[in-house]
Scaffold this motif. Structure first.
Motif, PDB file in Angstrom:
ATOM      1  N   ALA A  37      11.726  -3.000  -5.010  1.00 36.34           N
ATOM      2  CA  ALA A  37      12.817  -3.303  -4.092  1.00 36.34           C
ATOM      3  C   ALA A  37      12.342  -4.375  -3.119  1.00 36.34           C
ATOM      4  N   ASP A  38      13.252  -5.217  -2.692  1.00 33.81           N
ATOM      5  CA  ASP A  38      12.876  -6.294  -1.771  1.00 33.81           C
ATOM      6  C   ASP A  38      12.242  -5.754  -0.490  1.00 33.81           C
ATOM      7  N   SER A  39      12.682  -4.585  -0.082  1.00 28.56           N
ATOM      8  CA  SER A  39      12.210  -4.020   1.185  1.00 28.56           C
ATOM      9  C   SER A  39      10.736  -3.630   1.158  1.00 28.56           C
ATOM     10  N   VAL A  40      10.162  -3.467  -0.037  1.00 30.23           N
ATOM     11  CA  VAL A  40       8.763  -3.038  -0.131  1.00 30.23           C
ATOM     12  C   VAL A  40       7.880  -4.066  -0.839  1.00 30.23           C
ATOM     13  N   LYS A  41       8.483  -5.100  -1.350  1.00 29.82           N
ATOM     14  CA  LYS A  41       7.730  -6.104  -2.102  1.00 29.82           C
ATOM     15  C   LYS A  41       6.641  -6.710  -1.230  1.00 29.82           C
ATOM     16  N   GLY A  42       5.442  -6.779  -1.785  1.00 19.52           N
ATOM     17  CA  GLY A  42       4.307  -7.322  -1.048  1.00 19.52           C
ATOM     18  C   GLY A  42       3.574  -6.298  -0.208  1.00 19.52           C
ATOM     19  N   ARG A  43       4.158  -5.119  -0.033  1.00 20.30           N
ATOM     20  CA  ARG A  43       3.514  -4.065   0.752  1.00 20.30           C
ATOM     21  C   ARG A  43       3.141  -2.850  -0.099  1.00 20.30           C
ATOM     22  N   PHE A  44       3.959  -2.550  -1.086  1.00 22.78           N
ATOM     23  CA  PHE A  44       3.737  -1.389  -1.945  1.00 22.78           C
ATOM     24  C   PHE A  44       3.282  -1.848  -3.323  1.00 22.78           C
ATOM     25  N   THR A  45       2.455  -1.017  -3.955  1.00 17.18           N
ATOM     26  CA  THR A  45       1.999  -1.298  -5.311  1.00 17.18           C
ATOM     27  C   THR A  45       2.074  -0.032  -6.149  1.00 17.18           C
ATOM     28  N   ILE A  46       2.747  -0.117  -7.283  1.00 12.29           N
ATOM     29  CA  ILE A  46       2.810   0.995  -8.209  1.00 12.29           C
ATOM     30  C   ILE A  46       1.796   0.760  -9.324  1.00 12.29           C
ATOM     31  N   SER A  47       1.168   1.831  -9.763  1.00 11.26           N
ATOM     32  CA  SER A  47       0.227   1.743 -10.871  1.00 11.26           C
ATOM     33  C   SER A  47       0.237   3.077 -11.605  1.00 11.26           C
ATOM     34  N   ARG A  48      -0.382   3.099 -12.769  1.00 13.76           N
ATOM     35  CA  ARG A  48      -0.439   4.349 -13.521  1.00 13.76           C
ATOM     36  C   ARG A  48      -1.732   4.428 -14.299  1.00 13.76           C
ATOM     37  N   ASP A  49      -2.133   5.644 -14.554  1.00 19.33           N
ATOM     38  CA  ASP A  49      -3.309   5.923 -15.378  1.00 19.33           C
ATOM     39  C   ASP A  49      -2.847   6.907 -16.442  1.00 19.33           C
ATOM     40  N   ASN A  50      -2.567   6.411 -17.621  1.00 15.03           N
ATOM     41  CA  ASN A  50      -2.033   7.283 -18.668  1.00 15.03           C
ATOM     42  C   ASN A  50      -3.053   8.306 -19.152  1.00 15.03           C
TER      43      ASN A  50
END
Length: 124
Positions: free
Chosen positions: A61-74
């Protein structure tokens, strides 16, 4: 469906950081697209970010871009949300969501599985 359990919520000052984790049960986790949504008091649930089954595609979302990062470890059946430079307007209950179709989506009704939510409170 996978069962999802979030952790890592809490109280933080503005400008601080938190990392949320979402642990999934089930052997099909690696084929799921995953997302994070949030709901502030008196507001509708809103999209935060999503990640494809492989982690190769993400969307914010534009409101979190550059501040939040999503990642995953399958290998660990876990998806993460790293939140930096938090603002009071980020205060909400954060929900982890899983989508059986591996492509990412920003629409909550596209997601099949939901966690119970974890509270994030950012003080000014």
């Amino acid at each position: 469906q996978v069962q999802l359990v979030e952790s890592g919520g809490g109280l933080v000052q503005a400008g601080g950081s938190l990392r949320l984790s979402c642990a999934a049960s089930g052997r099909t986790f690696s084929s799921y697209a995953m997302g994070w949504f949030r709901q502030a008091p008196g507001k509708e649930r809103e999209f935060v970010t999503a990640i494809s089954w492989s982690g190769g595609n993400t969307y914010y979302a534009d409101s979190v871009k550059g501040r939040f990062t999503i990642s995953r470890d399958n290998a660990k059946n876990t998806v993460y949300l790293q939140m930096n430079s938090l603002k009071p307007e980020d205060t909400a209950v954060y929900y982890c969501a899983g989508r059986r179709i591996p492509a990412i989506s920003a629409i909550d009704t596209d997601f099949d599985s939901w966690g119970q939510g974890t509270q994030i409170t950012v003080s000014s």
